[in-house]
Structures are given as C-alpha cells and as structure tokens.
Scaffold this active site. Structure first.
Site, PDB file in Angstrom:
ATOM      1  N   GLY A 317      56.835 -16.993  12.912  1.00 25.13           N
ATOM      2  CA  GLY A 317      58.028 -16.790  12.913  1.00 25.13           C
ATOM      3  C   GLY A 317      58.640 -15.600  11.685  1.00 25.13           C
ATOM      4  O   GLY A 317      57.742 -14.704  11.651  1.00 25.13           O
ATOM      5  N   SER A 318      59.739 -15.829  11.260  1.00 23.26           N
ATOM      6  CA  SER A 318      60.322 -14.670  10.309  1.00 23.26           C
ATOM      7  C   SER A 318      59.463 -14.543   9.135  1.00 23.26           C
ATOM      8  O   SER A 318      59.649 -13.412   8.360  1.00 23.26           O
ATOM      9  CB  SER A 318      61.555 -15.033  10.026  1.00 23.26           C
ATOM     10  OG  SER A 318      62.364 -15.282  10.949  1.00 23.26           O
ATOM     11  N   THR A 319      58.562 -15.280   8.588  1.00 23.11           N
ATOM     12  CA  THR A 319      57.463 -15.205   7.514  1.00 23.11           C
ATOM     13  C   THR A 319      57.135 -13.996   7.627  1.00 23.11           C
ATOM     14  O   THR A 319      56.529 -13.382   6.517  1.00 23.11           O
ATOM     15  CB  THR A 319      56.735 -16.575   7.419  1.00 23.11           C
ATOM     16  OG1 THR A 319      55.981 -16.624   8.624  1.00 23.11           O
ATOM     17  CG2 THR A 319      57.509 -17.825   7.240  1.00 23.11           C
TER      18      THR A 319
END
Lengths: 598, 375
Positions: A317-319
């Site tokens: 994800g956005s990590t």
C-alpha cells in the site's frame, strides 16, 4: 593268520592311520586359518557381539534474549521408558501401566507398533513428563511392570508460552523422513527444531550425542557398563530479540484478530522484536502435540501457526510512497519543490485511478504526509518501472531478509521482465501506477518493510537484519543523495507530527521520542465503481476477510533514528490501528532503553 | 581268591598300557577345566558331575580291560543283540529329547542305546570277520552288511544322523581292514552315491536345513547356521594365545550354544587360542598313536579288529566334532571325546578304551578262527 592276510591287514591299517593324520592336519590347517589368518576379523565380530551401545542424548542449547533472559530452556523431567528386550509381556505391562498413569489408547498402539519394528537394545519412551504422582506410582508397582523404568531426561520449556512462539518455533520428535536423511536423529528421545529459531539454529543447538557401551549377552541383556562417552551439550544462542518488547507487543496485539510487527535496531540491524498473532503455546509440541490441539491450530481461520512477520505477503500500500518519492528525487524527475495538481483521480487510457480526496496542488512533502495517490501516479509515470523497481530492491523489498529461516518468504517487486515471463504480457502504465502505491502485483513481508524503513532512516545504508550478534556494523552505503533522503524523512515526520498528516492522531507526544513514518492500507479486494459511487470507499462494513489491511512503517526518535518498525494489522479497514501499535511499541522501546543500564 | 589269581591279576595290572590310561586321564582333566570355565568358574553344574561319572567310567574301563578277551568274543553277538533290542526299544519307550528319540529312561540312568551300539557293532563285526577265512566273497559279506545296516536304518529313523554316520564309517573301516576287496568298496560307493536322493527323503526338515545351511551358510544367519557362525566367531577370535581362561566372551555371554557339550572345543580355542587347540589335538594324536601301536602288534584277528574299530570310533568322534565346530561339516551332534559334558558318550569311549587295553593285554593270545560256535 596267513602272511598274506597279515600284510594286507598291516597295509590297510597303516593306510587308515595315515588317512587319520591327514584329516587331522586339515583340521589344524582350518584352525590356523580361523584363528591366525582371520583372527582379527573374528575378533571384531566377537566384540560386535559383545558390545552394545546406547546413545546419550545431548542437552539442547538454551536460547536467550538480548538481556540474557531465557526464551527456551531445558527442564528436568521424568519419563517412563520401556526396555524392548522384554518384548514378550509388553502388552500386559502396558495395560498395568494404564491403570497407574494417564496413557491414551492411541499412544499405546503407537508404542506397540514401534516395538515390533525395532530390534535389539533400544529403549522406548512410553510417556514423557511424568508427574510426581506418576513417578511414585510406577516406582511402587515396579514389580508388576517388567521392563518399565523411570529415567531422568530433559524437556524443552518455553517460559513465556505465547510470546514469540513463531520466532522461537518449537522442538518435537523427528519425522521418519528426517530420520532417513540424518541417522543420528534415530536416537530415542532426541528432539529437533521444527520451525523458527529452533530449526534455524538446530545444528548448533543440538549438540553431539555421546554413548555408553555395555557388555551384553546373547539375549542382549546388559551384563555391565564398559565405558561412557559423554554427550556434548548444544551451543546456547543469544538472540538480538528483546524479550520484554516482544512480550509487550504481543500483549497490545492481542486486541486484534491477526497482526504482525517487526522492530529493527537501525544502528546494527538487530531484530528486536518479531511478533505475529494469534500465537500458540510452543510447549504443546516437545512431548508430542495431541490430535485435538493440532486440529484446533490448523483449523483456526487466523492461522496461528504462520509467522506473518516473515512469511506474510502483503500489498504494501501507501507505505512504499517513501521509496517512490526517493526514486523520483534520485532520478531527478522532481525536486523537493515540484508540484502536481490532484483533482482526486487520474485517467490513464479509459481507466480512472482514484485518490482519497482532491488534495489540490501538492509537493513531495505533502504528498507523503497526506498520502496523495495522484502525485505518485504522476511521478511514477515519469520515473518508469525500471528505475522504480531498482529503488524498491535497493531498500530491500523483495529481498526476504533472513536467508534460510524456516518458512521465510520474499515479497515481489514486479518488473517488465517478470511480467513478460510470468503473465506473458507487456508492462503497461497502469501497472506502474498501481506499483507506485504498493498495489497491483506488488507484495512485501513485514520484515522487508521494516528493513526498508531502517535503510532509509539509517541514512541510506544497506542494513542487514540479524537475529544474533553484538556490536555496531558498518553497512555498505546505498548510492542516494543524503539531501534526498532527508527530504523524504522530513515528509515522514510530517505524516505523524503535522495536523494534516495521516498518522497525526497516533503521534508520540513525549519530547525527544517522536516518531515518523508512513501509513498504508492494503486492498484485499478492489473497490468497485458502483461502491465508489455510493460512497463505499471504506471497507469497515465488509466481512472481516474482505476488509483492508492496515499498515504502518516508521522509526523513532526523529532526531537520531534508532528504531525502525513495520506493522501490519490484518483486515481492520484502515491504518489507524497500525499507527497506534507502532506508537506504543516505539514508545515502549525508548522507555526501556532509558531504564536499562547500558 | 588264590594267590595265583592275585598274581595273574597283578601281572595284567603291570602290563596295562599305562600310557593310554594316562592320556585318557589327562584329556578328561582338560575337559573338567573347560567345564568349570563354561559354568563361569563353578564346578557346578557340570564339572563335578562329569568327574563323578568319569570315576565310574574309569572303573568300568579297567574291569573291561581285565576280562578275558575270549569271553568278550563269545558274548559279542549277545551284546550286539541286546543293543539292537534297546535301540528298537527307544522307538517305544524313548521320550522326545533334543528333537530326537535317543534316550531310554531306565529310571536310574538315562541310557543311549546308539552309544552302546557303537561298541556292540565293532565287537560283532570283529567276531564275524574273525570266524571267516579269506577270500571274503560277496556272499560272506551279506551277514555283516546286515549287522551294519539294521542299526543304521534304526538310527536314521530316530533320527540320529551323527551316530548313523559313525556306525557306517566304523563298519566300513572294519570291512576295509578285514580284507574286503577294493572293487567292492568302489561298487558300494557308487551305490551310496545313487542312494543319496533316497536317504534325503528320509531326513527330517531340521536335518535338511542343517545340511543346506552347511552348504550355503549365507542362507540364514540367525536360524540354523547361527550356531556355526557364532562358533567360528568364538574360535577365530581366540587368536594365537586366546582370551585367557574364563575370559571367553562368546562363551561367557552365551553367544556360543551348547558350549559345555558339542561346542566345547570352541570354548577351548576361544580361551586358549590356537596354542590351546593344537595342544589338545596333539594329545589326541598321541593317544591315537598308542592305539595304533596296539593294533599293529596284536596277533589275533578278533583283537586287532576290535582295536581298529575302537580306535576308528574314537577318531571319528574327534574328527567330526572338531570339523563340525569349525564349519567343515554340518552340525550333527557328535561330542568331543572325553572332553564334552555327557555321561553316555564318555561311558562308550571308556568302554572302548577298556577293550583297547584288553586287546593290548591279550596281544599274543592265539584264538582259533573256525572252532567257535555262534555263542
């Protein structure tokens, strides 16, 4: 008696005499052959007849955490042992034994089966870990139990039963397959590491078996002991794991169905905690787990036997935006002031990629702290998948991290070549866009995420995670401009510490201990256009297994990064719980550091 | 008793072949030592009993030695007849022991008629050939053939392969020295060869097994050939000087079966090595030489045939036993003469030596060959 008759008689008698002498010479020759020519050979055979050896199981090495607290130790235990040379009355004996101690029927059958397979002087463990009552009951009825004796042995104990079960793994009796591969494992009572640290370091923990030699008679009964070669105990292993931290994390994770956390010391790569929940009690295994317990563990929908921290593969994800940003700065497609306008979506061909909301004009710092997808869609297109995947790999995504650790998995950083090979399709811009927000084909393990965070927070060094070892390590420098890294880390601080940041509510408010990081949610199922239209962009209302995973990668303290963390909380629909876990954990380790003597 | 009789007896006593008596005593004494070792240093259960029996046997030997040879000549057929009756008796009275019907329980002692038959056959054959003047035609040989074959068939039925073999060979050697022409032996050999398949069908399964495992010991190492394998290990591991008295691990730890009886030579060789084994064989050779000296100097046919028969019997015991424990012959259950534990075989041998001594005392006696009746 005529002379003729007499001569014939004498001749024939002499012939008989000579024949006898000749035959006796043959006998002496045979004797010479057996005793002088082949003497040493037969001597060996006679010794082999005479001497039987019984292996002595070595004491398994203990496992300690970084503070010297035991994580796995040996406890003296008593076990009922059957000497198989009294085979004839075994069934009767076992029946009598049943009345004295708890002995399930299937275990009796197992014992009987093993006895009939084995020959010679083997002793067989009928029941391990006898209670005091059982020991005294057996001693008392010794006369009715021929062949049964109580032996002192050691049993593996994991003092903090549910904490770190995945990491430590457990020991159990070797399987037939393992015994075939390594005949040493046929020694009765010897246990081997099955998973986790116990398996990873098994060869060092195991030690070397010794043996005692006995003189036995033709019925294989022991006449006397001849000599003994003591076993060499296994090596003790001192882990980098912080037991208290591990325990603490386990406790806070117990509020969630399924989660995992990895904490790494940025200075030296020490893995301080590696937690996966739900956990299990490793103490169930060393004496042989019951079918019921095993079944329960296997059927549990939250897969307690899987170590999610090293073998859970999640879309990050956005990590990963931290690393996309780094790639963009590094390749020069943007600088820290470059802006992109976010209308809330981006169109690629006839496909619309959405953002959480319309962010307006954003630069790299805001794009990270507020997690604007559109910004990253745009810059990822400019960087291109080739250079993007290079940066991903540099920070350690798809690398795994603990080579050879049981069941350790690697993530996946997709490339053009990979797609051509595996999917037999050409790479598209859509693919790049999905990879830029850690979705699509991309997969990472929590350990990889923690390592990536640590490499970034550690000022761009190729940190290698480790489970044992002491002292600082000079890691190889990655070829990134410190300036760019600083920009990204500042943005990561904004994520947590700026009111507009996605993790602001989970910030650490203790001065000097503040954390930084990046949130992420990992889609388990695509949000459909229909759902989006009616405003169902959140997944909290969906059945548990369709909800998004919440992720957070971060580090603390922000002034001098020391601890990197990666958190995955499965199916919670958002990242806020992951942020809380990270906050509590990073605060805890920093507090522990203060109160502990150096 | 008159002084005449006394001096006669004394005369005989002086002229007794003391060399043989001494060697018999010496070899037996070696046996007692081995029996003590076999019992783990205890005179019980074997050595003491063996010495007691030997004392009785020795007395019988001397008594047999002093009785006039002509008296034995007269009663040899009776002796044979009684033995044959007893041998038939075991078919009905005997009990099963060691997988074979070999014993008659006389309530006081257990009697093995097959042992008695070894003596009786020699005497009967000696008497028959004594009464026949050469040439020995085929017709003249029918009766002695009958004398040999009846007990042999009975023994094969028992089944006692070892004794049957000994009887056949002792009988054969008496035929040989009595002057039966060589072509008849050739014909007999051909006949015997042809009858092997028939004999084979008479054998019990365990006997067939013994022969088969002897021919191919790799067949089974824990079954029938276990004894012989362990015996070879024990014997071979003795080396040159042995493991020392009462130090034989194979015997002490019971790997060696029947160590006090049939396999006592193995025990000797394990504990005393090649030197021990060869010393005993040397003593046996010495004893054989003394026996042959008697055979060659006797002047009456009956006497020398008896002597040949007894010597041959003694030799066969010792050869078959030693060859058997070293894996050169199948295990047939023949004891080592004078050394193995057991009463009947020792009694037979001592009786045999009694006859040898007797013949030695009466070597110059002339006995008319045709004037004797059946009894």
């Amino acid at each position: 008696m005529s002379d003729k008759e007499n001569t014939q008689f004498l001749r024939r008698t002499l012939f008989l005499g000579v024949l006898q002498i000749a035959l006796l010479i043959i006998l002496v020759g045979r004797m010479y052959y057996l005793q002088i020519c082949e003497g040493s050979y037969y001597h060996l055979l006679a010794e082999g007849n005479r001497i039987a050896t019984r292996p002595l199981v070595p004491l398994r090495g203990q496992i300690y955490d970084r503070m010297g607290n035991p994580l796995a130790q040996n406890e003296t235990s008593f076990r009922a042992v059957l000497l198989t040379d009294k085979k004839d009355k075994v069934e009767e004996t076992l029946e009598t034994l049943c009345t004295l101690i708890v002995l399930p029927q299937d275990e009796i059958e197992e014992t009987l089966k093993t006895i009939h397979k084995k020959r010679g002087l083997d002793s067989l463990i009928v029941k391990d870990n006898l209670t005091w009552q059982e020991v005294s009951a057996i001693e008392l009825h010794a006369a009715d139990l021929p062949g049964i004796s109580v032996e002192v042995g050691s049993t593996r104990k994991y003092p903090s039963a549910f904490r770190g079960a995945h990491l430590l793994g457990y020991v159990a009796s070797p399987s037939e397959k393992e015994q075939e591969a390594d005949p040493i494992l046929t020694i009765p009572g010897l246990k081997v590491g099955k998973v986790g640290i116990e398996k990873y370091f098994d060869s060092r923990l195991r030690g070397k078996p010794g043996h005692s030699a006995f003189e036995v008679n033709a019925r294989r009964k022991i006449v006397r002991e001849l000599h003994q070669i003591a076993s060499t105990p296994g090596e003790d292993i001192h882990l980098t794991i912080d037991g208290s931290l591990q325990e603490y994390i386990q406790e806070i994770l117990s509020s969630y169905e399924s989660a995992s956390v990895v904490v790494i010391d940025i200075q030296n790569g020490d893995i301080l905690a590696l937690v996966s929940t739900p956990s299990f009690d490793p103490n169930l295994f060393p004496q042989g787990i019951s079918h019921k317990d095993w079944h329960e563990l296997r059927e549990n929908p939250f897969v307690p036997l899987t170590d999610k921290a090293i073998s859970g593969q999640y879309a990050p994800g956005s990590t990963v935006k931290l690393f996309v940003g780094l790639a963009a700065l590094h390749t020069g497609v943007i600088d820290k002031n470059t802006t992109v306008f976010c209308p809330g979506f981006i169109s690629v061909g006839n496909h619309k990629f959405h953002c959480m909301r319309s962010h307006g004009t954003v630069n790299i710092t805001r794009a990270i702290s507020e997690s604007c997808d559109v910004f990253f869609y745009e810059i990822a297109k400019r960087v291109g998948i080739d250079r993007l995947s290079e940066v991903y790999q540099d920070v350690g995504l798809g690398e795994g991290g603990l080579e050879g650790f049981p069941h350790a998995k690697k993530g996946l950083v997709p490339t053009k070549v990979w797609k051509k090979e595996k999917k037999n399709a050409n790479w598209t811009v859509s693919d790049t866009i999905q990879v830029s927000i850690g979705q699509g084909y991309m997969l990472t393990t929590p350990l990889e995420l923690a390592v990536a965070m640590a490499r970034l927070a550690g000022d761009g060094k190729r940190l290698i995670p480790r489970l044992e070892g002491q002292g600082d390590v000079a890691f190889e420098e990655l070829s990134y401009d410190k300036k760019h890294i600083k920009t990204i880390l500042e943005a990561a601080q904004g994520t947590v510490n700026m009111p507009t940041g996605t993790a602001f509510r989970g910030r650490i408010m203790v001065p000097g201990m503040e954390m930084a990081g990046k949130t992420g949610t990992s889609q388990v199922r695509r949000i459909t256009m229909k759902q989006r239209k009616v405003g169902q962009t959140k997944t909290a209302h969906l059945p548990w297994k369709y909800r998004e995973h919440g992720l957070f990668v971060g580090y603390a303290p922000i002034q001098a990064p020391r601890y990197a963390i990666a958190v995955v909380v499965e199916h919670v629909g958002g990242s806020s719980l992951a942020v809380q876990v990270a906050r509590d954990t990073l605060l805890k380790i920093q507090l522990l550091e203060r109160i502990r003597p150096l | 008793m008159t002084t005449d009789a006394l001096s006669y007896f004394f005369q005989k006593f002086i002229r007794l072949n003391w060399g043989i008596v001494f060697l018999v005593l010496l070899i037996s004494a070696i046996g007692w030592g081995l029996l003590i070792s076999a019992a783990g240093g205890d005179i019980h259960p074997w050595a003491f009993k063996q010495v007691t029996r030997f004392s009785v046997g020795l007395l019988i030997m001397l008594v047999f030695a002093f009785i006039d040879l002509r008296w034995w000549l007269h009663f040899s057929y009776v002796f044979y007849g009684i033995s044959l009756l007893l041998l038939c008796g075991v078919e009905f009275l005997g009990f099963i022991g060691m997988g074979a019907q070999r014993w008659i329980d006389l309530y006081v002692i257990q009697l093995q008629p097959s042992e008695l038959m070894k003596i009786a056959l020699v005497m009967a054959l000696a008497r028959y050939f004594h009464s026949q003047l050469p040439p020995l035609t085929f017709k003249k040989l029918l009766f002695p053939l009958f004398l040999v074959m009846v007990p042999v068939v009975l023994l094969l039925r028992q089944p006692d392969l070892g004794t049957a073999m000994i009887l056949l060979m002792v009988g054969g050697s008496l035929f040989f020295v009595a002057g039966v022409s060589l072509w008849m032996f050739g014909a007999a050999l051909v006949g015997a060869g042809a009858s092997i398949p028939i004999l084979w069908s008479f054998l019990h399964d365990y006997q067939k097994n013994r022969v088969l495992t002897f021919l191919d010991p790799s067949q089974d190492s824990l079954g029938a050939s276990y004894h012989i394998t362990q015996s070879k290990i024990a014997l071979g591991s003795g080396g040159l000087w042995g493991k020392g008295y009462m130090q034989g691990t194979q015997s002490y730890l019971n790997f060696l079966p029947e160590k006090q009886t049939d396999f006592i030579f193995t025990l000797l060789c394990e504990e005393w090595g090649f030197m021990g084994g060869i010393s005993l064989v040397f003593l046996y050779v010495l004893l054989l030489v003394l026996c042959f000296r008697i055979v060659l100097t006797v002047q009456n046919t009956f006497g020398r045939l008896v002597a040949v028969g007894m010597t041959m019997t003694f030799f066969l015991y010792l050869f078959i036993n030693i060859a058997m424990v070293m894996g050169l012959l199948p295990v047939v259950g023949v004891p080592l003469p004078l050394v193995s534990y057991g009463g009947t075989a020792m009694l037979t041998l001592l009786m045999g030596f009694g006859f040898l001594l007797n013949v030695g005392l009466h070597r110059t006696l002339k006995i008319p060959r045709l004037s004797i009746g059946i009894f």
